[in-house]
Every structure is written in structure tokens, then in C-alpha cells.
Design an enzyme around this catalytic site. Structure first.
Site, PDB file in Angstrom:
ATOM      1  N   ARG A 108       0.867  -1.193   0.000  1.00  0.00           N
ATOM      2  CA  ARG A 108       0.000   0.000   0.000  1.00  0.00           C
ATOM      3  C   ARG A 108       0.898   1.235   0.000  1.00  0.00           C
ATOM      4  O   ARG A 108       1.777   1.357   0.853  1.00  0.00           O
ATOM      5  CB  ARG A 108      -0.922   0.046   1.210  1.00  0.00           C
ATOM      6  CG  ARG A 108      -1.525   1.442   1.392  1.00  0.00           C
ATOM      7  CD  ARG A 108      -2.571   1.544   2.446  1.00  0.00           C
ATOM      8  NE  ARG A 108      -3.793   0.893   2.041  1.00  0.00           N
ATOM      9  CZ  ARG A 108      -4.979   1.134   2.597  1.00  0.00           C
ATOM     10  NH1 ARG A 108      -5.089   2.004   3.579  1.00  0.00           N
ATOM     11  NH2 ARG A 108      -6.048   0.496   2.195  1.00  0.00           N
ATOM     12  N   HIS A 135      -7.512   0.639  -6.176  1.00  0.00           N
ATOM     13  CA  HIS A 135      -7.712  -0.083  -4.908  1.00  0.00           C
ATOM     14  C   HIS A 135      -8.473  -1.383  -5.219  1.00  0.00           C
ATOM     15  O   HIS A 135      -9.632  -1.549  -4.829  1.00  0.00           O
ATOM     16  CB  HIS A 135      -8.493   0.804  -3.934  1.00  0.00           C
ATOM     17  CG  HIS A 135      -8.461   0.335  -2.514  1.00  0.00           C
ATOM     18  ND1 HIS A 135      -7.661  -0.695  -2.071  1.00  0.00           N
ATOM     19  CD2 HIS A 135      -9.142   0.767  -1.416  1.00  0.00           C
ATOM     20  CE1 HIS A 135      -7.846  -0.865  -0.772  1.00  0.00           C
ATOM     21  NE2 HIS A 135      -8.740  -0.001  -0.356  1.00  0.00           N
ATOM     22  N   GLN A 138     -10.445  -3.777  -2.658  1.00  0.00           N
ATOM     23  CA  GLN A 138     -11.670  -3.192  -2.098  1.00  0.00           C
ATOM     24  C   GLN A 138     -12.880  -3.529  -2.979  1.00  0.00           C
ATOM     25  O   GLN A 138     -13.970  -3.817  -2.487  1.00  0.00           O
ATOM     26  CB  GLN A 138     -11.502  -1.677  -1.978  1.00  0.00           C
ATOM     27  CG  GLN A 138     -12.755  -0.937  -1.511  1.00  0.00           C
ATOM     28  CD  GLN A 138     -13.093  -1.197  -0.043  1.00  0.00           C
ATOM     29  OE1 GLN A 138     -12.231  -1.091   0.808  1.00  0.00           O
ATOM     30  NE2 GLN A 138     -14.353  -1.528   0.234  1.00  0.00           N
ATOM     31  N   CYS A 272     -16.239   2.612   1.148  1.00  0.00           N
ATOM     32  CA  CYS A 272     -15.100   1.735   1.462  1.00  0.00           C
ATOM     33  C   CYS A 272     -14.612   1.939   2.896  1.00  0.00           C
ATOM     34  O   CYS A 272     -13.965   1.053   3.462  1.00  0.00           O
ATOM     35  CB  CYS A 272     -13.970   1.964   0.465  1.00  0.00           C
ATOM     36  SG  CYS A 272     -13.451   3.693   0.363  1.00  0.00           S
ATOM     37  N   ARG A 317     -13.863  -7.506   3.232  1.00  0.00           N
ATOM     38  CA  ARG A 317     -12.451  -7.286   2.893  1.00  0.00           C
ATOM     39  C   ARG A 317     -11.645  -8.515   3.293  1.00  0.00           C
ATOM     40  O   ARG A 317     -10.746  -8.955   2.599  1.00  0.00           O
ATOM     41  CB  ARG A 317     -11.881  -6.065   3.625  1.00  0.00           C
ATOM     42  CG  ARG A 317     -12.499  -4.715   3.299  1.00  0.00           C
ATOM     43  CD  ARG A 317     -12.378  -4.349   1.847  1.00  0.00           C
ATOM     44  NE  ARG A 317     -11.020  -4.427   1.340  1.00  0.00           N
ATOM     45  CZ  ARG A 317     -10.019  -3.565   1.610  1.00  0.00           C
ATOM     46  NH1 ARG A 317     -10.244  -2.517   2.369  1.00  0.00           N
ATOM     47  NH2 ARG A 317      -8.814  -3.726   1.106  1.00  0.00           N
TER      48      ARG A 317
HETATM   49  N1  NVA Z   1      -9.660   7.242  -1.639  1.00  0.00           N
HETATM   50  C1  NVA Z   1      -9.316   6.839  -0.292  1.00  0.00           C
HETATM   51  C2  NVA Z   1      -9.606   5.385  -0.098  1.00  0.00           C
HETATM   52  C3  NVA Z   1      -9.343   4.885   1.308  1.00  0.00           C
HETATM   53  C4  NVA Z   1      -9.652   3.427   1.469  1.00  0.00           C
HETATM   54  C5  NVA Z   1      -7.850   7.139  -0.030  1.00  0.00           C
HETATM   55  O1  NVA Z   1      -7.016   6.844  -0.888  1.00  0.00           O
HETATM   56  O2  NVA Z   1      -7.549   7.695   1.023  1.00  0.00           O
HETATM   57  N1   CP Z   2     -11.158   0.657   2.890  1.00  0.00           N
HETATM   58  C1   CP Z   2      -9.864   0.589   3.255  1.00  0.00           C
HETATM   59  O1   CP Z   2      -8.961   0.306   2.467  1.00  0.00           O
HETATM   60  O2   CP Z   2      -9.660   0.848   4.565  1.00  0.00           O
HETATM   61  P1   CP Z   2      -8.245   0.996   5.293  1.00  0.00           P
HETATM   62  O3   CP Z   2      -7.642   2.292   4.816  1.00  0.00           O
HETATM   63  O4   CP Z   2      -8.591   1.026   6.749  1.00  0.00           O
HETATM   64  O5   CP Z   2      -7.394  -0.167   4.926  1.00  0.00           O
END
Ligand code: NVA
Ligand code: CP
Length: 333
Positions: A108, A135, A138, A272, A317
Site C-alpha cells: 500500500r 484499490h 476493495q 469503502c 475485505r
Molecule cells: N480514496 C481513499 C480510499 C481509502 C480506502 C484514499 O485513498 O484515502
Molecule cells: N477501505 C480501506 O482500504 O480501509 P483501510 O484504509 O482502513 O485499509
């Protein structure tokens, strides 16, 4: 039968076909049932995975950790500090080191290119746990949730409200195009996905029977929707300075009672997570003090309503990520 997923990476939903995504979702549903019945036999016992997190996470990290333990694997977590990656050692070198020690790598972080280099040089499966662009894990959880509520994906009217060119907007559009959903990005033009990606998705949608529509009109966007989906207005890694402009741009796209009423009676609300729906977070408090808004992308009323399925999504998830690890590392499915 040979496992066609074995050894493959999952960097974007474009890595898998419609049939393969369907198979992954079926595997996840099976693993969810087996976990509820305490039937897991640790099929990946003795394997090791490493989780690389350059950004924070609750769901993704926990899903990879619990999923790996459920499958019998050991986990090493490397956070934003504490390893040499990117600072004293290139991604290419890091990949070659980790590939010698681990059976799989989760990443990530920021650039999609990083996850691609990790996959190219590590020679083990690499899973994208979120980049600025995509992502993908997700979306598997989201689609499993849609399947659980509606029984099918094809023909579902899926409206995504908010920043439609972020990782979630891009990935939901790709997933919908592959699986045959009718996807609407409901956002101001400046936050629409890149034209080249829209083009690609329209070609995929033609094959699957889905449709892709971009609109600036929240009423047209929510009309007849089965799913109203939204995400944070400012994503991880974006500068604080964009908040003011983003709030101005996206306030008309807040998911509230009026939007939910305009969708089908049977519509569900999805997100999400994490979500800004009240002042119970440090960030929520700051926003309230600065802009006088107690909720942003979704109101507290909708978030807490019976139509909200966000915690089913969050649970899924785990099962979907477990399915991805099992499929790409296991001998037989
Ligand atoms: N668009 C958000 C998704 C978090 C799961 C981010 O990248 O912060
Ligand atoms: N939805 C999601 O990816 O959550 P986190 O940022 O908590 O992993």
C-alpha cells in the site's frame, strides 16, 4: 485441475477476466462460510507474506493479517518507517530481497509504478493494497456485498458520488465495466476519471453488457440506483490545502436523505471506509470547527440508516483478500 491463479499478481482489476473475478468471488463466499463453520484447515501452512504499508490502514492491514493467519501463514508487517525501502534501497532491490524470503508481498502506498516494479522483480505474487490510482481488493469486497444483497452483479445500477478520479472511482468503474454493471460517476467535471480510462472501460462494458455514464447531476445520477457509493473527498497523500476547494466542489454531491430517496426503494448505501459522517474523529472535529460541517461525503442519518451496508463491506475485505492470497499461492483451489 491446474490452479490458473497460481503465481499471479493482483495490481489492478484489469489483471483478471470476468470469469476469473467471478471465481475469486465464489471462493471468497466459500471461505466466509467455512470460517463461520470453523472449517478452515490452514491450506497455506508454512508460507510467509510481507505487508508493506507506506500509508495508514485499518481494514486492509487487518484483512491481510487475519486472512494470512487463517490460511496458516506467518506475517511480517513493514510500516512507513523502519525499513530501508525507498530511502536507502530502491524498490527494485527491495523486491529482489523480499522475493527471496517471502511467498507473497502486499503493498500500500503512492505510485502504481511501485507495485508494478515489486511484481516485476520479486518473482512472487504481489497484491495491491491501495495506490493513488487503484484499490482493487476493495472492489472485490464491494462486489461480494452487492452479490449478497442483490444476488447478481450484471445490470446493477451503481452510482458513485464524489471524487471519481481517485483510486476508488477508477477501480469501481473498471470493476463495473468488466462485470457488466451500469456505472455512473456522479461528480463535477474536474473530478471525472481520465478520458483514456473511460474509453478502455467503455470497450470492456460493451463486452460485458454494462454501461458507463459520467454526469454532473446528482439527481440524474441517483435516479433508479441500486447502489449509492461514496468515498472520502480528500484521499491519503493529498495535501491538506485541497480541503477547502474540494468541499466547495463536492458539497452538492454529499450523499444525504434526498439522494437516497431518489434512488430505488431497495437501494443500499456503500462506502469503502473510513468515512467522515460525524465529528467523532480528530479530522471530523477540525473540519467542523473550520467549515461548520458535521458530516462530509455522507450524512450521519444515511450512514446509520438501514440502507447502509458499510460494515458488511468491511467484513468482506477479509474474505476476499483471503481468497486472493489462497488463489495466487495455493496449489489447488
Ligand atoms: N480514496 C481513499 C480510499 C481509502 C480506502 C484514499 O485513498 O484515502
Ligand atoms: N477501505 C480501506 O482500504 O480501509 P483501510 O484504509 O482502513 O485499509
Amino acid at each position: 485441475m491446474e490452479n490458473k491463479f497460481k503465481g499471479r499478481s493482483f495490481l489492478t482489476l484489469l489483471d483478471f477476466t470476468k470469469n476469473e473475478i467471478t471465481e475469486l468471488l465464489s471462493l471468497s463466499i466459500k471461505l466466509k462460510k467455512e470460517k463461520a463453520e470453523h472449517l478452515s484447515d490452514k491450506p497455506l501452512f508454512g508460507k510467509n507474506v510481507v505487508l508493506l504499508f507506506e500509508k495508514d490502514s485499518t481494514r486492509t492491514r487487518c484483512a491481510f493479517e487475519v486472512g494470512a493467519y487463517d490460511l496458516g501463514m506467518q506475517v511480517t508487517y513493514l510500516g512507513p518507517t523502519g525499513s530501508q525501502m525507498g530511502k536507502k534501497e530502491s524498490i527494485k532491490d527491495t523486491a529482489r530481497v523480499l522475493g527471496r524470503m517471502f511467498d507473497g508481498i502486499e503493498y500500500r502506498g503512492y505510485k502504481q509504478e511501485t507495485v508494478e516494479i515489486l511484481s516485476q522483480y520479486s518473482k512472487v505474487p504481489v497484491w495491491n493494497g491501495l495506490t493513488d490510482k487503484y484499490h482493487p481488493t476493495q472492489i472485490l469486497a464491494d462486489f461480494q456485498t452487492v452479490l449478497e444483497y442483490f444476488g447478481h452483479l450484471e445490470g446493477i445500477n451503481f452510482a458513485y458520488f464524489g471524487d471519481a478520479r481517485n483510486n476508488m472511482g477508477n477501480s469501481l468503474m473498471i470493476g463495473s465495466a468488466i462485470m457488466g454493471l451500469n456505472f455512473k460517476a456522479v461528480a463535477p467535471k474536474s473530478l471525472w476519471p481520465e478520458e483514456s480510462l473511460v474509453k478502455k472501460c467503455r470497450i470492456l462494458a460493451k463486452e460485458s453488457g454494462g454501461t458507463i455514464l459520467l454526469t454532473e447531476d446528482p439527481i440524474l445520477g441517483s435516479k433508479n440506483a441500486d447502489v449509492i457509493y461514496t468515498d472520502v473527498w480528500v484521499s491519503m497523500g493529498e495535501p491538506e490545502a485541497v480541503w477547502e476547494e474540494r468541499i466547495k466542489l463536492l458539497l452538492p454531491y454529499q450523499v444525504n436523505k434526498k439522494i437516497m430517496k431518489n434512488a430505488k426503494n431497495s437501494a443500499v448505501f456503500m462506502h469503502c471506509l473510513p468515512a467522515f459522517h460525524n465529528e467523532e474523529t480528530a479530522m471530523g472535529k477540525t473540519i467542523y470547527e473550520k467549515y461548520g460541517l458535521s458530516s462530509l461525503e455522507v450524512t450521519e442519518e444515511v450512514f446509520e440508516s438501514n440502507q447502509s451496508v458499510v460494515f458488511d463491506e468491511a467484513e468482506n475485505r477479509l474474505h476476499t483478500i483471503k481468497a486472493v492470497m489462497y488463489a495466487t499461492l495455493g496449489e489447488n483451489l
